[in-house]
Write a protein that holds these residues in place. Structure first.
Motif, PDB file in Angstrom:
ATOM      1  N   VAL A 231       0.852  -1.182   0.000  1.00  0.00           N
ATOM      2  CA  VAL A 231       0.000   0.000   0.000  1.00  0.00           C
ATOM      3  C   VAL A 231       0.893   1.238   0.000  1.00  0.00           C
ATOM      4  CG1 VAL A 231      -1.774   1.299   1.227  1.00  0.00           C
ATOM      5  CG2 VAL A 231      -1.832  -1.203   1.229  1.00  0.00           C
ATOM      6  N   VAL A 232       0.699   2.078  -0.980  1.00  0.00           N
ATOM      7  CA  VAL A 232       1.498   3.297  -1.102  1.00  0.00           C
ATOM      8  C   VAL A 232       0.587   4.502  -0.904  1.00  0.00           C
ATOM      9  CG1 VAL A 232       2.967   4.689  -2.609  1.00  0.00           C
ATOM     10  CG2 VAL A 232       3.081   2.177  -2.705  1.00  0.00           C
ATOM     11  N   GLU A 233       0.905   5.291   0.076  1.00  0.00           N
ATOM     12  CA  GLU A 233       0.161   6.525   0.302  1.00  0.00           C
ATOM     13  C   GLU A 233       0.766   7.617  -0.581  1.00  0.00           C
ATOM     14  OE1 GLU A 233      -0.088   7.588   4.359  1.00  0.00           O
ATOM     15  OE2 GLU A 233      -0.959   5.659   5.004  1.00  0.00           O
ATOM     16  N   ASP A 234      -0.064   8.133  -1.433  1.00  0.00           N
ATOM     17  CA  ASP A 234       0.426   9.108  -2.411  1.00  0.00           C
ATOM     18  C   ASP A 234       0.579  10.483  -1.757  1.00  0.00           C
ATOM     19  OD1 ASP A 234       1.177  10.465  -4.635  1.00  0.00           O
ATOM     20  OD2 ASP A 234      -0.694  10.184  -5.741  1.00  0.00           O
ATOM     21  N   ASP A 235       1.828  10.917  -1.677  1.00  0.00           N
ATOM     22  CA  ASP A 235       2.105  12.255  -1.157  1.00  0.00           C
ATOM     23  C   ASP A 235       2.523  13.202  -2.271  1.00  0.00           C
ATOM     24  OD1 ASP A 235       4.494  11.186  -1.852  1.00  0.00           O
ATOM     25  OD2 ASP A 235       5.505  11.506   0.080  1.00  0.00           O
ATOM     26  N   LEU A 240       6.134   8.049  -9.038  1.00  0.00           N
ATOM     27  CA  LEU A 240       7.528   7.605  -9.098  1.00  0.00           C
ATOM     28  C   LEU A 240       7.675   6.187  -8.544  1.00  0.00           C
ATOM     29  CD1 LEU A 240       9.283  10.893  -7.888  1.00  0.00           C
ATOM     30  CD2 LEU A 240       8.987  10.052 -10.243  1.00  0.00           C
ATOM     31  N   ARG A 241       6.882   5.875  -7.513  1.00  0.00           N
ATOM     32  CA  ARG A 241       6.925   4.517  -6.962  1.00  0.00           C
ATOM     33  C   ARG A 241       6.401   3.509  -7.968  1.00  0.00           C
ATOM     34  NH1 ARG A 241       8.173   0.501  -6.026  1.00  0.00           N
ATOM     35  NH2 ARG A 241       7.811  -0.909  -4.244  1.00  0.00           N
ATOM     36  N   ILE A 242       5.382   3.907  -8.748  1.00  0.00           N
ATOM     37  CA  ILE A 242       4.845   3.016  -9.785  1.00  0.00           C
ATOM     38  C   ILE A 242       5.898   2.756 -10.849  1.00  0.00           C
ATOM     39  CG2 ILE A 242       3.134   2.825 -11.626  1.00  0.00           C
ATOM     40  CD1 ILE A 242       1.212   4.401  -9.836  1.00  0.00           C
ATOM     41  N   LEU A 246       7.572  -0.891 -11.879  1.00  0.00           N
ATOM     42  CA  LEU A 246       7.546  -1.408 -13.240  1.00  0.00           C
ATOM     43  C   LEU A 246       8.961  -1.667 -13.760  1.00  0.00           C
ATOM     44  CD1 LEU A 246       4.704   0.775 -14.775  1.00  0.00           C
ATOM     45  CD2 LEU A 246       4.556  -1.608 -14.039  1.00  0.00           C
ATOM     46  N   GLU A 247       9.897  -0.813 -13.379  1.00  0.00           N
ATOM     47  CA  GLU A 247      11.289  -1.023 -13.805  1.00  0.00           C
ATOM     48  C   GLU A 247      11.877  -2.262 -13.150  1.00  0.00           C
ATOM     49  OE1 GLU A 247      13.125   2.666 -12.777  1.00  0.00           O
ATOM     50  OE2 GLU A 247      12.862   3.535 -14.794  1.00  0.00           O
TER      51      GLU A 247
END
Length: 252
Positions: A231-235, A240-242, A246-247
């Protein structure tokens, strides 16, 4: 036209199954059922036999048990059954299975040898092709539609992008997919007639085939449970985390 159909009895998928702790192989109870995928092959075989006025013989390898699945095939309209029930074949791999079934089919004689694409308790998906190689005949595989043109077979071969039209003279091996036809249900008359039909039981030695090689199941482990996602809380930097994820997965 002489049609031979390969079919398999398997433990009822609707009933609990177990593994033999000594071999890690599936325990096969006496009460087994006809593999559902083979019902399509049987129906195709029956239709070919009816169109040509020929006969249809069922060939099955494995423990006979109560013959529930074999009797279902006979009740559908198959003329005769050949069962290879040999303890020496227990644990056979796909190649040995193909050799045994090919020897049985060759002994009976055939114009078309029909099989399902794969069994639901094995899923190797290679036995029909192996039989064609052993018998030195063409292989018409993944057939979603079958037509008879004189003595030649024409199929729609299912592919990832649609289908190919493939035609071959007989004798040939034909592997049909689920959904190629609508299998018939045994009638009461067919069920009663099945009791009088011939069932030939043979051993591997009768077919001059050995029980080697065999497959060995070294170990069995439960499939890993699905892990909870991150779970990533978008700040404001979630994108960039996505990209980073993917990389790492080599998607981009």
């Amino acid at each position: 036209m002489q049609v031979v159909v390969c079919a398999k009895q398997i433990p009822d998928p609707a009933s609990p199954s177990s593994l033999d702790p000594a071999t890690n192989r599936l325990v096969r109870p006496p009460e087994q059922v006809l593999d559902d995928t083979d019902r399509y092959g049987i129906e195709v075989g029956l239709q070919l036999g009816e169109k040509t006025g020929g006969s249809v013989t069922l060939v099955s390898m494995g423990p006979t048990g109560t013959m529930q699945g074999i009797r279902q095939a006979l009740a559908m309209g198959v003329d005769k059954a050949v069962i290879i029930d040999d303890a020496g074949l227990e644990g056979s791999d796909a190649l040995t299975t193909a050799k045994v079934l090919s020897a049985a089919a060759g002994r009976e004689g055939f114009d078309v040898l029909v099989a399902g694409v794969e069994s639901t308790d094995g899923y190797s998906g290679v036995v029909p092709q192996m039989m064609a190689e052993i018998l030195d005949v063409p292989a018409l595989t993944y057939a979603r539609k079958v037509e008879l043109d004189g003595t030649a077979l024409r199929i729609e071969r299912q592919t990832s992008g649609g289908f190919d039209i493939v035609q071959s003279a007989t004798p040939a091996v034909l592997a049909v997919t689920a959904g190629a036809v609508e299998p018939r249900y045994p009638t009461f008359r067919g069920i009663m007639a099945a009791k009088k039909k011939a069932v030939d039981r043979v051993l591997a030695s009768d077919l001059m085939v050995s029980g080697d090689p065999r497959q060995e199941v070294v170990s069995v482990a439960p499939a890993p449970e699905r892990q909870a996602g991150e779970v990533v809380e978008d700040d404001g930097t979630g994108h960039l985390r996505i990209v980073e994820f993917l990389e790492s997965a080599k998607v981009i």
